[in-house]
Motif scaffolding. Structure first.
Motif, PDB file in Angstrom:
ATOM      1  N   GLU A  87      -8.617   5.504  -5.571  1.00  0.00           N
ATOM      2  CA  GLU A  87      -7.739   3.912  -5.644  1.00  0.00           C
ATOM      3  C   GLU A  87      -6.399   4.429  -4.582  1.00  0.00           C
ATOM      4  O   GLU A  87      -6.116   3.916  -3.503  1.00  0.00           O
ATOM      5  CB  GLU A  87      -7.849   2.809  -6.244  1.00  0.00           C
ATOM      6  N   ARG A  88      -5.772   4.723  -5.227  1.00  0.00           N
ATOM      7  CA  ARG A  88      -4.316   5.659  -4.742  1.00  0.00           C
ATOM      8  C   ARG A  88      -4.540   5.701  -3.541  1.00  0.00           C
ATOM      9  O   ARG A  88      -3.580   6.256  -2.837  1.00  0.00           O
ATOM     10  CB  ARG A  88      -3.776   5.724  -5.461  1.00  0.00           C
ATOM     11  N   ALA A  89      -4.982   6.770  -3.286  1.00  0.00           N
ATOM     12  CA  ALA A  89      -5.813   7.978  -2.085  1.00  0.00           C
ATOM     13  C   ALA A  89      -5.762   7.007  -0.861  1.00  0.00           C
ATOM     14  O   ALA A  89      -5.232   6.826   0.232  1.00  0.00           O
ATOM     15  CB  ALA A  89      -6.343   8.957  -2.026  1.00  0.00           C
ATOM     16  N   LYS A  90      -7.012   5.784  -1.200  1.00  0.00           N
ATOM     17  CA  LYS A  90      -7.121   5.191   0.150  1.00  0.00           C
ATOM     18  C   LYS A  90      -5.674   4.271   0.409  1.00  0.00           C
ATOM     19  O   LYS A  90      -5.715   3.546   1.395  1.00  0.00           O
ATOM     20  CB  LYS A  90      -8.005   4.604  -0.566  1.00  0.00           C
ATOM     21  N   ARG A  91      -4.909   4.063  -0.835  1.00  0.00           N
ATOM     22  CA  ARG A  91      -3.735   2.500  -0.349  1.00  0.00           C
ATOM     23  C   ARG A  91      -2.870   3.665   0.235  1.00  0.00           C
ATOM     24  O   ARG A  91      -2.395   3.299   1.439  1.00  0.00           O
ATOM     25  CB  ARG A  91      -3.183   2.310  -1.689  1.00  0.00           C
ATOM     26  N   ARG A  92      -2.745   5.061   0.079  1.00  0.00           N
ATOM     27  CA  ARG A  92      -1.696   5.965   0.819  1.00  0.00           C
ATOM     28  C   ARG A  92      -2.160   6.155   2.230  1.00  0.00           C
ATOM     29  O   ARG A  92      -0.894   5.911   2.817  1.00  0.00           O
ATOM     30  CB  ARG A  92      -1.172   6.885  -0.604  1.00  0.00           C
ATOM     31  N   HIS A  97      -0.706   5.187   7.631  1.00  0.00           N
ATOM     32  CA  HIS A  97      -1.607   4.937   9.113  1.00  0.00           C
ATOM     33  C   HIS A  97      -0.080   3.245   9.950  1.00  0.00           C
ATOM     34  O   HIS A  97      -0.121   3.707  10.741  1.00  0.00           O
ATOM     35  CB  HIS A  97      -2.996   3.911   8.810  1.00  0.00           C
ATOM     36  N   LEU A  98      -0.420   2.889   8.234  1.00  0.00           N
ATOM     37  CA  LEU A  98       1.079   1.289   8.875  1.00  0.00           C
ATOM     38  C   LEU A  98       2.369   1.964   8.508  1.00  0.00           C
ATOM     39  O   LEU A  98       3.163   1.519  10.313  1.00  0.00           O
ATOM     40  CB  LEU A  98       0.720   0.719   7.821  1.00  0.00           C
ATOM     41  N   ALA A  99       2.465   3.151   8.160  1.00  0.00           N
ATOM     42  CA  ALA A  99       4.168   3.462   8.480  1.00  0.00           C
ATOM     43  C   ALA A  99       4.249   3.637   9.757  1.00  0.00           C
ATOM     44  O   ALA A  99       5.335   4.538  11.014  1.00  0.00           O
ATOM     45  CB  ALA A  99       4.597   4.155   7.421  1.00  0.00           C
ATOM     46  N   ASN A 100       3.173   5.114  10.094  1.00  0.00           N
ATOM     47  CA  ASN A 100       3.164   5.357  12.064  1.00  0.00           C
ATOM     48  C   ASN A 100       2.900   4.614  12.484  1.00  0.00           C
ATOM     49  O   ASN A 100       3.765   4.921  13.870  1.00  0.00           O
ATOM     50  CB  ASN A 100       1.609   6.221  11.712  1.00  0.00           C
ATOM     51  N   ALA A 101       2.554   3.653  12.290  1.00  0.00           N
ATOM     52  CA  ALA A 101       2.346   2.481  13.749  1.00  0.00           C
ATOM     53  C   ALA A 101       3.868   1.822  14.069  1.00  0.00           C
ATOM     54  O   ALA A 101       4.488   1.627  14.626  1.00  0.00           O
ATOM     55  CB  ALA A 101       1.296   0.770  13.242  1.00  0.00           C
ATOM     56  N   LEU A 102       4.619   1.780  12.699  1.00  0.00           N
ATOM     57  CA  LEU A 102       5.956   0.979  12.854  1.00  0.00           C
ATOM     58  C   LEU A 102       6.947   2.084  13.371  1.00  0.00           C
ATOM     59  O   LEU A 102       7.710   1.567  13.769  1.00  0.00           O
ATOM     60  CB  LEU A 102       6.500   0.512  11.287  1.00  0.00           C
ATOM     61  N   LYS A 103       6.104   3.226  12.928  1.00  0.00           N
ATOM     62  CA  LYS A 103       7.359   4.610  13.111  1.00  0.00           C
ATOM     63  C   LYS A 103       7.693   4.341  15.241  1.00  0.00           C
ATOM     64  O   LYS A 103       7.982   4.212  16.344  1.00  0.00           O
ATOM     65  CB  LYS A 103       7.094   6.010  13.272  1.00  0.00           C
ATOM     66  N   LYS A 128       6.289   1.146   3.471  1.00  0.00           N
ATOM     67  CA  LYS A 128       5.269   1.064   3.508  1.00  0.00           C
ATOM     68  C   LYS A 128       4.774   2.541   2.618  1.00  0.00           C
ATOM     69  O   LYS A 128       4.497   2.452   2.585  1.00  0.00           O
ATOM     70  CB  LYS A 128       4.232   0.900   4.916  1.00  0.00           C
ATOM     71  N   LEU A 129       6.026   3.235   2.770  1.00  0.00           N
ATOM     72  CA  LEU A 129       5.740   5.149   2.602  1.00  0.00           C
ATOM     73  C   LEU A 129       7.569   5.157   2.639  1.00  0.00           C
ATOM     74  O   LEU A 129       8.306   6.312   3.249  1.00  0.00           O
ATOM     75  CB  LEU A 129       5.448   5.624   3.680  1.00  0.00           C
ATOM     76  N   ARG A 130       7.440   5.230   1.526  1.00  0.00           N
ATOM     77  CA  ARG A 130       8.787   5.886   1.174  1.00  0.00           C
ATOM     78  C   ARG A 130       9.531   7.187   1.529  1.00  0.00           C
ATOM     79  O   ARG A 130      10.279   7.488   0.642  1.00  0.00           O
ATOM     80  CB  ARG A 130       9.263   5.602  -0.740  1.00  0.00           C
TER      81      ARG A 130
END
Length: 146
Positions: A87-92, A97-103, A128-130
């Motif tokens: 679950e953690r891997a899926k969430r990560r 993916h969201l962090a890349n889109a925001l970048k 999303k990804l610290r």
């Protein structure tokens, strides 16, 4: 407290055993043949009892019910850990993916000269990804241009 009382009882049992062994050793080293013979008999009895105890322990560990019970608890725990890790891997992965889109949105805003929006997008990506280093770097570079 209950734990303290139990520890005290265990300690007292230990001290009694130490005393018993000390008396046994004293009897084994006695010059009195009757005391010495009694100590030898007691030592042999203790050794037999210890061997019987070890045999019972071996039989108990072979008991399938006990082994399976412990294994099922252990396996259940490991299954929960594995599920949590998945679950953690899926969430990560989703957050990455969201962090890349925001970048990318931040990069587009930077190219257009909209530095405030670029900083906002990089900051949202970091939420999303610290540990995404390029978001920190990009945000710092935009701050220089602003």
């Amino acid at each position: 407290m209950v734990g303290d009382e139990e520890q005290e009882r265990d300690f007292q049992r230990f001290l009694r055993r130490v005393d018993d062994i000390a008396n046994l050793v004293q009897g084994l080293s006695s010059t009195d043949s009757a005391v010495n013979a009694k100590a030898i008999a007691e030592a042999e009895k203790r050794l037999r009892d210890q061997e019987c105890s070890k045999e019972e322990e071996r039989n108990t560990t072979v008991n399938r019910t006990i082994i399976n019970t412990r294994a099922s608890v252990r396996n259940g725990f490991l299954a929960m850990l594995e599920k949590d890790a998945k679950e953690r891997a899926k969430r990560r992965k989703r957050n990455e993916h969201l962090a890349n889109a925001l970048k990318e949105k931040g990069n587009d805003a930077f190219r257009k000269g909209d530095y405030v929006i670029a900083i906002q997008r990089y900051t949202e990506g970091l939420e999303k990804l610290r540990d995404k280093q390029e978001l920190y770097t990009n945000r710092a570079q935009v701050s220089v241009w602003e």
